[in-house]
Design an enzyme around this catalytic site. Structure first.
Site, PDB file in Angstrom:
ATOM      1  N   HIS A   1      40.467  88.538  14.977  1.00  0.00           N
ATOM      2  CA  HIS A   1      39.071  88.691  14.554  1.00  0.00           C
ATOM      3  C   HIS A   1      38.303  89.578  15.537  1.00  0.00           C
ATOM      4  O   HIS A   1      37.584  90.501  15.131  1.00  0.00           O
ATOM      5  CB  HIS A   1      38.417  87.315  14.454  1.00  0.00           C
ATOM      6  CG  HIS A   1      36.928  87.358  14.345  1.00  0.00           C
ATOM      7  ND1 HIS A   1      36.260  87.406  13.146  1.00  0.00           N
ATOM      8  CD2 HIS A   1      35.962  87.361  15.314  1.00  0.00           C
ATOM      9  CE1 HIS A   1      34.957  87.438  13.374  1.00  0.00           C
ATOM     10  NE2 HIS A   1      34.758  87.417  14.684  1.00  0.00           N
ATOM     11  N   GLU A   2      38.465  89.309  16.834  1.00  0.00           N
ATOM     12  CA  GLU A   2      37.757  90.105  17.843  1.00  0.00           C
ATOM     13  C   GLU A   2      38.177  91.574  17.792  1.00  0.00           C
ATOM     14  O   GLU A   2      37.343  92.478  17.937  1.00  0.00           O
ATOM     15  CB  GLU A   2      38.017  89.534  19.241  1.00  0.00           C
ATOM     16  CG  GLU A   2      37.432  88.151  19.472  1.00  0.00           C
ATOM     17  CD  GLU A   2      35.930  88.126  19.306  1.00  0.00           C
ATOM     18  OE1 GLU A   2      35.262  89.127  19.657  1.00  0.00           O
ATOM     19  OE2 GLU A   2      35.414  87.107  18.799  1.00  0.00           O
TER      20      GLU A   2
ATOM     21  N   HIS B   1      36.409  93.658  15.263  1.00  0.00           N
ATOM     22  CA  HIS B   1      35.144  94.266  15.709  1.00  0.00           C
ATOM     23  C   HIS B   1      35.418  95.642  16.337  1.00  0.00           C
ATOM     24  O   HIS B   1      34.678  96.600  16.107  1.00  0.00           O
ATOM     25  CB  HIS B   1      34.451  93.355  16.719  1.00  0.00           C
ATOM     26  CG  HIS B   1      33.855  92.118  16.122  1.00  0.00           C
ATOM     27  ND1 HIS B   1      32.978  92.138  15.065  1.00  0.00           N
ATOM     28  CD2 HIS B   1      34.012  90.800  16.441  1.00  0.00           C
ATOM     29  CE1 HIS B   1      32.608  90.916  14.758  1.00  0.00           C
ATOM     30  NE2 HIS B   1      33.236  90.071  15.575  1.00  0.00           N
TER      31      HIS B   1
ATOM     32  N   GLU C   1      30.534  90.096  11.254  1.00  0.00           N
ATOM     33  CA  GLU C   1      31.436  88.949  11.354  1.00  0.00           C
ATOM     34  C   GLU C   1      32.280  88.809  10.088  1.00  0.00           C
ATOM     35  O   GLU C   1      33.481  88.515  10.155  1.00  0.00           O
ATOM     36  CB  GLU C   1      30.641  87.664  11.604  1.00  0.00           C
ATOM     37  CG  GLU C   1      29.952  87.597  12.955  1.00  0.00           C
ATOM     38  CD  GLU C   1      30.921  87.735  14.116  1.00  0.00           C
ATOM     39  OE1 GLU C   1      32.020  87.161  14.041  1.00  0.00           O
ATOM     40  OE2 GLU C   1      30.577  88.419  15.085  1.00  0.00           O
TER      41      GLU C   1
ATOM     42  N   ASP D   1      36.362  88.991   9.945  1.00  0.00           N
ATOM     43  CA  ASP D   1      37.173  87.947   9.314  1.00  0.00           C
ATOM     44  C   ASP D   1      38.092  88.548   8.255  1.00  0.00           C
ATOM     45  O   ASP D   1      39.280  88.185   8.160  1.00  0.00           O
ATOM     46  CB  ASP D   1      36.275  86.894   8.666  1.00  0.00           C
ATOM     47  CG  ASP D   1      35.709  85.903   9.675  1.00  0.00           C
ATOM     48  OD1 ASP D   1      36.141  85.940  10.848  1.00  0.00           O
ATOM     49  OD2 ASP D   1      34.834  85.099   9.304  1.00  0.00           O
TER      50      ASP D   1
END
Length: 508
Positions: free
Chosen positions: A346-347, A350, A429, A433
């Protein structure tokens, strides 16, 4: 009280005409090159900014009751935030978790009940502390605290042999006086939150000696970094004059980028120990993921977050060509390697979608709008007179005073801007995801299978272990939360995975 954005704020105007002419005049051989477009662009920018200042010219002449407006604005925001807490508070009385989480808060455990009690205690504390801080801020404004602090800073300068003509030095002393006399009344709140609220619910790991050491180190670092920053910040105004905007934006951008590197590498190690992540399954998974995504991983750290708290986290930082990943030891302890890998997926989503860069661009636009409005307030004696500054000070407003009062005036606008920033953050976010869910297809790798399920389990584990609130009022969330709620994210993950499955069926 200064709720306005200040991590990238700036003040006044600038004059390049002091250099004796345009860039084309100074370097005639370059007049026909692309460089000659720079003065033209700057001239156009300053023309537009001057037009804005003409619309705000009344600020420099009209005797407006700015103190009354600021009091009304700040209390409106404080009461609105209290109203949001009262909207959220009844949800802590629910006796059952949302249906999607029922299996994770089974009847054999009292975790849900604990999370509700924790949320209720935090809400009570936030209501009291918010109104308490607002009363202090309001009293400071009403009774001329800032005018007194400026005069006090001047007296301190005289004792050290400096005259009042040293505006930058006096400004640093002024900020120190304001900081310490603002933080002392709120220090008991911090003590209560750490040693009563967090202790009661099993999260506090901070000892009294560590608390004192952290506080003193924080103040020391604030001065070591803050004093030179403020000096340079104010010097840009003196050097650039009325056309300060681009120069100050450049300075603030350099400072922001420098802090991205300095905070995790120099400042944070003063409080926490960063150790290379131990060899094993988790390290292999993360390095494999970074390699497949071409993520420029340079270092992989474990941080001793449990030294102060039981809460968990993970993040990355660094320059575009050199990134560092930091994982809290609490996260490693509470989650399986597969779940931690999903959190990192997930990070890295970004990073893949350039979310930090996009947020930086938005923040630069935000800074620009603040700076574009500020010049009219810089030379506004009525503004300072409204806040009880004597005529001798108001006649030549110190830059730091004018900017601080300007920030107070922006309070309601900044509250609205924060809602927009939260909305943008939540959008990012969702994208991160979705990235984790689609990772198996993006990389065509079986190692990445079930990433959406793993991420969902990791999110649930984090919320359960952290006793995070699972019932959230929509308006409270819109104002305060930069992330979607847990139930929203779980539903989103199901949607992403269902969409992925339907696309695979069509492809086959």
């Amino acid at each position: 009280m200064n709720r306005a954005f200040i991590g990238g704020c700036a003040e006044d105007r600038f004059h390049v005409t002091q250099l004796g002419g345009s860039r084309a005049t100074l370097f005639p051989s370059l007049s026909s090159s692309p460089v000659s477009a720079v003065p033209c662009t700057m001239d156009f920018l300053h023309t537009q900014l001057d037009a804005v200042q003409k619309q705000l010219a009344f600020v420099t002449t009209d005797a407006i009751n700015w103190k009354g407006y600021v009091q009304a604005f700040s209390w409106s925001v404080a009461l609105f935030e209290t109203y949001l807490l009262f909207r959220q508070y009844p949800l802590y009385s629910k006796t059952e978790p949302p249906a999607v989480l029922a299996a994770h808060f089974g009847p054999e455990t009292d975790t849900f009940e604990k999370s509700q009690k924790y949320g209720k205690d935090k809400a009570k504390f936030q209501i009291f502390s918010g109104l308490y801080k607002q009363c202090i801020d309001s009293a400071m404004i009403q009774y001329g605290f800032y005018a007194w602090a400026w005069a006090t800073a001047g007296r301190i300068l005289v004792r050290f042999g400096y005259g009042l003509e040293y505006e930058i030095v006096q400004s640093i002393a002024f900020c120190a006086v304001v900081f310490f006399l603002s933080v002392v009344p709120t220090l008991p709140l911090t003590v209560y939150q750490t040693f009563v609220l967090e202790e009661k619910h099993g999260f506090n790991k901070t000892t009294p000696s560590l608390f004192v050491a952290d506080t003193l180190k924080g103040w020391g670092i604030g001065f070591v970094i803050g004093a030179p920053f403020l000096a340079a910040f104010l010097y840009v105004f003196k050097w650039a004059g009325d056309r300060f905007v681009p120069w100050l934006m450049g300075f603030l951008l350099i400072f922001q980028m420098s802090m991205v590197i300095l905070y995790p590498t120099v400042i944070q190690p003063l409080f926490n120990k960063l150790s290379p992540l131990a060899e094993g399954d988790l390290r292999n998974r993360i390095e494999n993921l970074a390699t497949k995504l071409n993520f420029p991983l340079k270092h992989l750290y474990e941080i001793d977050g449990s030294k102060r708290s039981s809460h968990s986290n993970a993040y990355f930082f660094g320059l575009p060509w050199s990134k560092h990943i930091v994982i809290f030891d609490t996260l490693i302890k509470e989650s399986s390697p597969e779940e931690v890998e999903a959190v990192l997926a997930h990070e890295l989503g970004h990073w893949y979608y350039l979310h930090p860069t996009k947020l930086l661009c938005v923040s630069q636009f935000h800074i620009f709008t603040i700076l574009a409005l500020f010049p009219a307030f810089l030379h506004a004696p009525p503004l300072l007179r409204s806040f009880d500054f004597p005529k001798s000070v108001a006649a030549r407003p110190p830059t730091i005073i004018a900017f601080m009062l300007f920030q107070m005036i922006l309070t309601p606008l900044e509250a609205i801007a924060s809602i927009g920033m939260n909305a943008l953050s939540r959008k990012f976010e969702w994208e991160a995801d979705a990235f984790a869910c689609e990772l198996q297809d993006k990389l065509d790798s079986e190692d990445m299978k079930n990433m959406g399920d793993r991420l969902g389990k990791a999110l649930i584990t984090l919320h359960v272990k952290n006793l995070s609130t699972v019932w959230v009022d929509w308006m409270y969330s819109a104002y305060h939360h930069s992330h979607p709620t847990l139930t929203e994210r779980l539903k989103g993950l199901e949607t992403f995975q269902a969409k992925r499955g339907s696309l695979k069926k069509k492809a086959s």
